[in-house]
Scaffold this active site. Structure first.
Site, short mmCIF file in Angstrom:
data_model
loop_
_atom_site.label_atom_id
_atom_site.label_comp_id
_atom_site.label_asym_id
_atom_site.label_seq_id
_atom_site.Cartn_x
_atom_site.Cartn_y
_atom_site.Cartn_z
N ARG A 25 -7.26 5.53 -3.88
CA ARG A 25 -6.85 5.75 -2.50
C ARG A 25 -7.34 7.14 -2.07
NH1 ARG A 25 -2.08 3.69 -5.06
NH2 ARG A 25 -1.43 1.64 -4.22
N LYS B 200 1.12 6.04 -4.77
CA LYS B 200 2.23 5.89 -3.84
C LYS B 200 3.56 6.07 -4.56
CE LYS B 200 0.21 2.94 -0.26
NZ LYS B 200 0.31 1.64 0.45
N HIS C 169 -11.43 3.90 2.45
CA HIS C 169 -10.71 2.66 2.16
C HIS C 169 -11.68 1.53 1.85
CE1 HIS C 169 -6.68 1.25 1.89
NE2 HIS C 169 -6.82 0.28 2.76
N ARG D 27 -12.76 1.66 -1.73
CA ARG D 27 -11.70 1.14 -2.61
C ARG D 27 -11.71 -0.39 -2.60
NH1 ARG D 27 -6.43 1.91 -4.87
NH2 ARG D 27 -4.80 0.61 -3.95
N HIS E 150 -1.31 -1.19 -7.77
CA HIS E 150 -0.41 -2.02 -6.96
C HIS E 150 0.85 -2.34 -7.75
CE1 HIS E 150 -3.89 -3.70 -4.28
NE2 HIS E 150 -3.45 -2.53 -3.88
N TYR F 86 -7.39 -10.09 -2.55
CA TYR F 86 -8.79 -10.05 -3.00
C TYR F 86 -9.25 -11.40 -3.53
CZ TYR F 86 -8.41 -5.09 -2.31
OH TYR F 86 -8.22 -3.87 -1.73
#
Length: 312
Positions: free
Chosen positions: A159, A183, A252, A255, A278, A287
């Site tokens: 990210r 995150k 982005h 990524r 994730h 994806y």
């Protein structure tokens, strides 16, 4: 007594009068624009017609199940999720008004959710576009820094915030890993090798000439401090134009390209989930749609029974 709506559909006055009072409230007390008032009117009268067609003659008879039927009808009519959400919002506001006037005790639309909006599929670069973008061989320290950032983003699927937060001490050339903070301040280690490692190494040789003496950041600006989000976005977009890449370049997108290309090569969704950081596999599953599109295009182009007539 019955009153005609603006669409020339007959509504019982028991439904229409409350609507008219609400329109006056929007105009005189809320001071909404004429355009917004018209939108409310269009949405509410459409729903009133539907409810009346289902046997509703009083607003007090509407409960959550009736509201859900309105949502279902919108979906059957092919309405977008965003349009249904707008319609529900209008209905909630109207029922709040009736509660304010003491005509209702509870808002039956409050607990009803609109259909979830379909998430747009992330756009990615193809392998040739990535190669074209990363053919940066200038000796300028900032160009070396930029290629190192792009190689690292594409090579590790980072990210933007993760890239910027990397400190020099987080880079492990011997272990082949980089420590990043994702995150929720969650730490993870990502593989680090190949061209990404090569260009980060080249950048570290140039970094000391630019970085402030006490700066810990791996990537710094020409002023010597940690590079900003906006600067990275701007530089990558500029490199996309300079390298004549047809697609707009963003952090982005690099990524997304990493995730798509790894999935296409490995078919290992769990591995991609771990690499991207994730928390839930459902986030990574988007994806698989991209991968399926890629396979479907290959099938349409190659399978003799899938080709359109007239194409050879």
């Amino acid at each position: 007594m019955q009153i005609m709506t603006s669409s020339q559909i007959v509504l019982p006055s028991s439904l229409q009068k409350s609507l008219e009072r609400f329109y006056e409230y929007l105009r005189s007390e809320k001071g909404l624009s004429l355009h917004t008032q018209r939108n409310y009117k269009q949405q509410l009268e459409t729903m009133a017609v539907h409810l009346n067609g289902m046997g509703i003659n009083e607003w007090q008879d509407v409960d959550a199940s009736w509201v859900r039927q309105l949502v279902s009808k919108g979906r059957r009519d092919g309405m977008k999720a965003s349009s249904i959400s707008t319609r529900l919002s209008s209905l909630r506001s109207f029922f709040d008004f009736l509660i304010l006037r003491g005509e209702l005790e509870a808002n039956p639309a409050k607990g009803v959710s609109a259909p979830r909006k379909r998430r747009p599929l992330p756009k990615n670069l193809d392998v040739d576009e990535v190669g074209q973008l990363l053919e940066v061989n200038e000796d300028d320290p900032l160009a070396i820094r930029d290629r190192a950032m792009m190689e690292l983003m594409y090579g590790a699927g980072l990210r933007l915030a993760e890239l910027i937060s990397i400190n020099v001490k987080d880079v492990g050339f011997h272990s082949g890993e980089i420590r990043v903070i994702g995150k929720g301040d969650k730490e993870r280690k990502v593989p680090f090798s190949g061209l990404a490692a090569e260009w980060v190494g080249k950048w570290l040789k140039e970094r000391s000439a630019l970085a402030n003496a006490d700066e810990k950041a791996l990537f710094v600006s020409k002023l010597g401090g940690r590079i900003s989000h906006r600067s990275v976005q701007k530089r990558m977009a500029e490199w996309g134009q300079k390298q004549a890449v047809a697609s707009h370049i963003s952090p982005h997108k690099l990524r997304h390209s990493f995730a798509t290309h790894v999935l296409e090569s490995s078919n290992n969704l769990r591995a991609v989930q771990e690499l991207l950081g994730h928390e839930n596999i459902s986030t990574t599953q988007i994806y698989t749609h991209l991968d399926f599109q890629h396979l479907a295009q290959a099938y349409d182009a190659a399978h003799p029974r899938a080709r359109k007539k007239g194409k050879k």
